[in-house]
Each structure stands twice: as structure tokens, then as C-alpha cells.
Write a protein that holds these residues in place. Structure first.
Motif, PDB file in Angstrom:
ATOM      1  N   VAL A   1      69.647 -44.946 -56.274  1.00  0.00           N
ATOM      2  CA  VAL A   1      69.087 -44.588 -54.968  1.00  0.00           C
ATOM      3  C   VAL A   1      67.686 -45.166 -54.808  1.00  0.00           C
ATOM      4  O   VAL A   1      67.362 -45.808 -53.799  1.00  0.00           O
ATOM      5  N   LEU A   2      66.830 -44.950 -55.793  1.00  0.00           N
ATOM      6  CA  LEU A   2      65.445 -45.426 -55.692  1.00  0.00           C
ATOM      7  C   LEU A   2      65.388 -46.947 -55.630  1.00  0.00           C
ATOM      8  O   LEU A   2      64.642 -47.525 -54.832  1.00  0.00           O
ATOM      9  N   THR A   3      66.172 -47.597 -56.475  1.00  0.00           N
ATOM     10  CA  THR A   3      66.163 -49.059 -56.506  1.00  0.00           C
ATOM     11  C   THR A   3      66.698 -49.642 -55.201  1.00  0.00           C
ATOM     12  O   THR A   3      66.164 -50.625 -54.676  1.00  0.00           O
ATOM     13  N   PHE A   4      67.760 -49.052 -54.681  1.00  0.00           N
ATOM     14  CA  PHE A   4      68.339 -49.501 -53.409  1.00  0.00           C
ATOM     15  C   PHE A   4      67.269 -49.504 -52.321  1.00  0.00           C
ATOM     16  O   PHE A   4      67.115 -50.488 -51.580  1.00  0.00           O
ATOM     17  N   LEU A   5      66.521 -48.430 -52.226  1.00  0.00           N
ATOM     18  CA  LEU A   5      65.506 -48.327 -51.175  1.00  0.00           C
ATOM     19  C   LEU A   5      64.332 -49.273 -51.443  1.00  0.00           C
ATOM     20  O   LEU A   5      63.829 -49.932 -50.530  1.00  0.00           O
ATOM     21  N   ALA A   6      63.905 -49.349 -52.692  1.00  0.00           N
ATOM     22  CA  ALA A   6      62.773 -50.218 -53.025  1.00  0.00           C
ATOM     23  C   ALA A   6      63.105 -51.680 -52.749  1.00  0.00           C
ATOM     24  O   ALA A   6      62.246 -52.440 -52.261  1.00  0.00           O
ATOM     25  N   GLN A   7      64.330 -52.081 -53.030  1.00  0.00           N
ATOM     26  CA  GLN A   7      64.722 -53.476 -52.802  1.00  0.00           C
ATOM     27  C   GLN A   7      64.753 -53.839 -51.324  1.00  0.00           C
ATOM     28  O   GLN A   7      64.728 -55.012 -50.972  1.00  0.00           O
ATOM     29  N   ARG A   8      64.810 -52.832 -50.473  1.00  0.00           N
ATOM     30  CA  ARG A   8      64.802 -53.066 -49.026  1.00  0.00           C
ATOM     31  C   ARG A   8      63.448 -52.763 -48.401  1.00  0.00           C
ATOM     32  O   ARG A   8      63.320 -52.636 -47.183  1.00  0.00           O
ATOM     33  N   GLY A   9      62.444 -52.659 -49.250  1.00  0.00           N
ATOM     34  CA  GLY A   9      61.098 -52.459 -48.760  1.00  0.00           C
ATOM     35  C   GLY A   9      60.810 -51.063 -48.266  1.00  0.00           C
ATOM     36  O   GLY A   9      59.826 -50.846 -47.543  1.00  0.00           O
ATOM     37  N   ARG A  10      61.622 -50.100 -48.665  1.00  0.00           N
ATOM     38  CA  ARG A  10      61.428 -48.725 -48.236  1.00  0.00           C
ATOM     39  C   ARG A  10      60.775 -47.922 -49.357  1.00  0.00           C
ATOM     40  O   ARG A  10      61.164 -48.030 -50.530  1.00  0.00           O
ATOM     41  N   ARG A  11      59.789 -47.126 -48.981  1.00  0.00           N
ATOM     42  CA  ARG A  11      59.158 -46.228 -49.948  1.00  0.00           C
ATOM     43  C   ARG A  11      59.016 -44.843 -49.313  1.00  0.00           C
ATOM     44  O   ARG A  11      57.958 -44.490 -48.788  1.00  0.00           O
ATOM     45  N   PRO A  12      60.061 -44.072 -49.344  1.00  0.00           N
ATOM     46  CA  PRO A  12      60.000 -42.743 -48.739  1.00  0.00           C
ATOM     47  C   PRO A  12      59.134 -41.794 -49.555  1.00  0.00           C
ATOM     48  O   PRO A  12      58.895 -42.011 -50.749  1.00  0.00           O
ATOM     49  N   LEU A  13      58.674 -40.771 -48.904  1.00  0.00           N
ATOM     50  CA  LEU A  13      58.013 -39.676 -49.607  1.00  0.00           C
ATOM     51  C   LEU A  13      59.053 -39.006 -50.497  1.00  0.00           C
ATOM     52  O   LEU A  13      60.201 -38.824 -50.091  1.00  0.00           O
ATOM     53  N   VAL A  14      58.656 -38.645 -51.706  1.00  0.00           N
ATOM     54  CA  VAL A  14      59.590 -38.077 -52.682  1.00  0.00           C
ATOM     55  C   VAL A  14      59.177 -36.643 -52.993  1.00  0.00           C
ATOM     56  O   VAL A  14      58.016 -36.368 -53.294  1.00  0.00           O
ATOM     57  N   THR A  15      60.154 -35.740 -52.910  1.00  0.00           N
ATOM     58  CA  THR A  15      59.933 -34.346 -53.290  1.00  0.00           C
ATOM     59  C   THR A  15      60.872 -33.980 -54.427  1.00  0.00           C
ATOM     60  O   THR A  15      62.084 -34.197 -54.333  1.00  0.00           O
ATOM     61  N   LEU A  16      60.310 -33.422 -55.485  1.00  0.00           N
ATOM     62  CA  LEU A  16      61.118 -32.871 -56.564  1.00  0.00           C
ATOM     63  C   LEU A  16      61.427 -31.410 -56.244  1.00  0.00           C
ATOM     64  O   LEU A  16      60.552 -30.670 -55.781  1.00  0.00           O
ATOM     65  N   GLU A  17      62.666 -31.025 -56.523  1.00  0.00           N
ATOM     66  CA  GLU A  17      63.072 -29.645 -56.247  1.00  0.00           C
ATOM     67  C   GLU A  17      63.597 -28.958 -57.514  1.00  0.00           C
ATOM     68  O   GLU A  17      64.764 -28.609 -57.614  1.00  0.00           O
ATOM     69  N   PRO A  18      62.709 -28.743 -58.485  1.00  0.00           N
ATOM     70  CA  PRO A  18      63.128 -27.979 -59.663  1.00  0.00           C
ATOM     71  C   PRO A  18      63.169 -26.497 -59.316  1.00  0.00           C
ATOM     72  O   PRO A  18      62.190 -25.933 -58.835  1.00  0.00           O
ATOM     73  N   HIS A  19      64.283 -25.855 -59.542  1.00  0.00           N
ATOM     74  CA  HIS A  19      64.388 -24.423 -59.257  1.00  0.00           C
ATOM     75  C   HIS A  19      64.097 -23.566 -60.479  1.00  0.00           C
ATOM     76  O   HIS A  19      64.113 -22.344 -60.393  1.00  0.00           O
TER      77      HIS A  19
END
Length: 266
Positions: free
Chosen positions: A229-247
């Protein structure tokens, strides 16, 4: 790109329900250098006095932390076909939006509330109503400088999210792709969802599971294709905000350590 877990921690959000901030977690976030995604649940919105919301907002602002908010979602049906239920959902969202000028978050994350078993025969009516609901929220969020991120939960068709975003037609409204929900509830077609939605993805919710349930395991302990997922987006020039959701609190450190090994951005 060779980042440490601490360096990754400075680049991401970590979810925290608002009441937990009064159970010692405010100090833990401040001392740990963590950026919060604060969950504004209905109970908190109705229970805590305004001074408590302002106190938390001031503390994170003084520490220079980036804040995101997660809107209320339990029992919320923002595209309800019943006018009474729809009105209640909109009132609840408006109550959450009152705190946008106080927290000045980068994003407000909200759920669509779509389930095929309930709405498949009334999809057009649902689309009309949910789009109107979140067009209002998107405008209010924009006035405070925030983006509205619409998150997938039980939705099983990425075209649905794309259609909602198109109908809202506001530049600050985008998709929050929850990878754990996609695997547990949405069919797990990561290539199909990413191909459909990647230009619209402004935020990611990261947690892991093995497909049987929404377990919110530490990253790298399930079968969600996180690196893909991360690589797919990075290769297309996308850098979304990332939230970790540890419960579970013990899931955060291993999640950060794992994320550092697959982080594709500077």
C-alpha cells in the motif's frame, strides 16, 4: 528510507480516544513526542465541559504537535433514509464540528456508514443524503483549515467512495483508506481499491489483522499488505497523512519499528 522508529513517530498520528487523555495519556503523548488523532465520541461531546477540550487543545498547540480529529461514528447514519435518524446524525456531527476552531486540526476523519445489506436497493437515495451531510461538514472543516477525510468501514466497493467525493465536490474532501477495514470487511482487493482511489487518498489508517476480524493488531503481525500500500502510493507521488491505530498500548512500539522498515518517503 532508513528512518528510525522515533523519526517515523514524528511523521505520523496515533489514535487516542478523548477520555483517555484524562487517564494519563495526555502526558504520555506530550512526553513521547506523539501527534494525536483524537477521537471525539458522542459520550465525550455530551459529558466533558468546554474547558477540558480547550485545555487539551492548548497543551498540544503549545507542544507544537500536529493534531487530527476523528468524528463520532457509533450509531451514526449520515446517509439515513429515515428523516429523524438523518437529522440526529447531522446534529451529532455539528456538535463535533464546534471544536474545529479550537483544535485547528489538519484533518477530520468521519465514517460513511454504508452497508450493502441495508442500502443496496436505495443506493441513489443514500448517496444523495450522505453527500449532503458531508458537504456541510466539509465546508465547516474548510473554514477552520481542515480537510475532511471519509473513511471506509463496511463498504465493499471503492466506486462508492469515489462517487460520494465527486458529489460533494469540495477540494478539501478526500478519502481516508483504512487498510485493516478493507481486509476485514471490504473484500481485501487492495490492487482494485488503490487503482480506483489513489488520486483521492489523503490519509491512511494503519493496523493489522488476518482477515477474520477488525483486530487492530500491531503492524507486521497480520496479513494486511502494508508495504504494498505505502509503496503503491509513494510510486505515484502520493504522501497521505498516516495514522496508526493501535488498540493496545503495547502495539505502538512494534508498529513504529515495523513501519520504519517499510517507510517509502523521506
Amino acid at each position: 528510507m532508513g528512518l528510525s522508529a522515533a523519526e517515523v513517530a514524528a511523521r505520523v498520528q496515533v489514535n487516542i480516544p478523548f477520555p483517555f487523555l484524562f487517564r494519563g495519556y495526555l502526558d504520555k503523548f506530550l512526553k513521547g513526542g506523539l501527534n494525536p488523532e483524537i477521537g471525539l465520541d458522542a459520550w465525550s461531546l455530551d459529558t466533558y465541559p468546554p474547558r477540558d477540550f480547550r485545555r487539551v487543545a492548548r497543551a498540544f498547540a503549545a507542544a507544537g504537535r500536529r493534531v487530527t480529529l476523528h468524528g463520532p461514528f457509533q450509531d451514526l447514519l449520515p446517509g439515513a433514509l429515515d428523516d429523524v435518524i438523518l437529522a440526529a446524525a447531522r446534529r451529532r456531527l455539528r456538535k463535533a464540528c464546534r471544536w474545529l476552531p479550537v483544535f485547528r486540526p489538519e484533518t477530520l476523519v468521519c465514517h460513511l456508514g454504508y452497508e450493502t445489506r441495508h442500502y443496496r436497493w436505495e443506493r441513489e437515495a443514500w448517496l444523495t443524503r450522505v453527500s449532503a451531510t458531508y458537504r456541510e461538514v466539509g465546508r465547516v472543516a474548510g473554514a477552520s483549515g481542515a480537510a475532511l477525510m471519509l473513511e471506509n468501514v463496511y463498504e465493499d466497493d471503492p466506486e462508492l467512495l469515489k462517487e460520494v467525493i465527486s458529489r460533494i465536490n469540495l477540494p478539501n474532501v478526500r478519502v481516508c483508506l483504512d487498510v485493516g477495514h478493507l481486509q476485514a470487511f471490504g473484500g481485501g482487493d487492495f490492487p482494485g481499491w488503490l487503482e480506483t482511489l489513489w488520486p483521492l487518498i489523503g490519509q491512511l489508517h494503519l493496523h493489522d489483522n488476518r482477515g477474520a476480524g477488525d483486530d487492530h493488531q500491531a503492524l507486521g503481525t497480520g496479513t494486511v499488505p502494508l508495504e504494498y500500500v505505502l509503496t503503491f502510493l509513494a510510486q505515484r507521488g502520493r504522501r497521505p497523512l498516516v495514522t496508526l491505530e493501535p488498540h493496545q498500548e503495547g502495539s505502538l512500539s512494534p508498529s513504529l519499528a515495523y513501519l520504519a522498515t517499510i517507510w517509502p518517503w523521506e
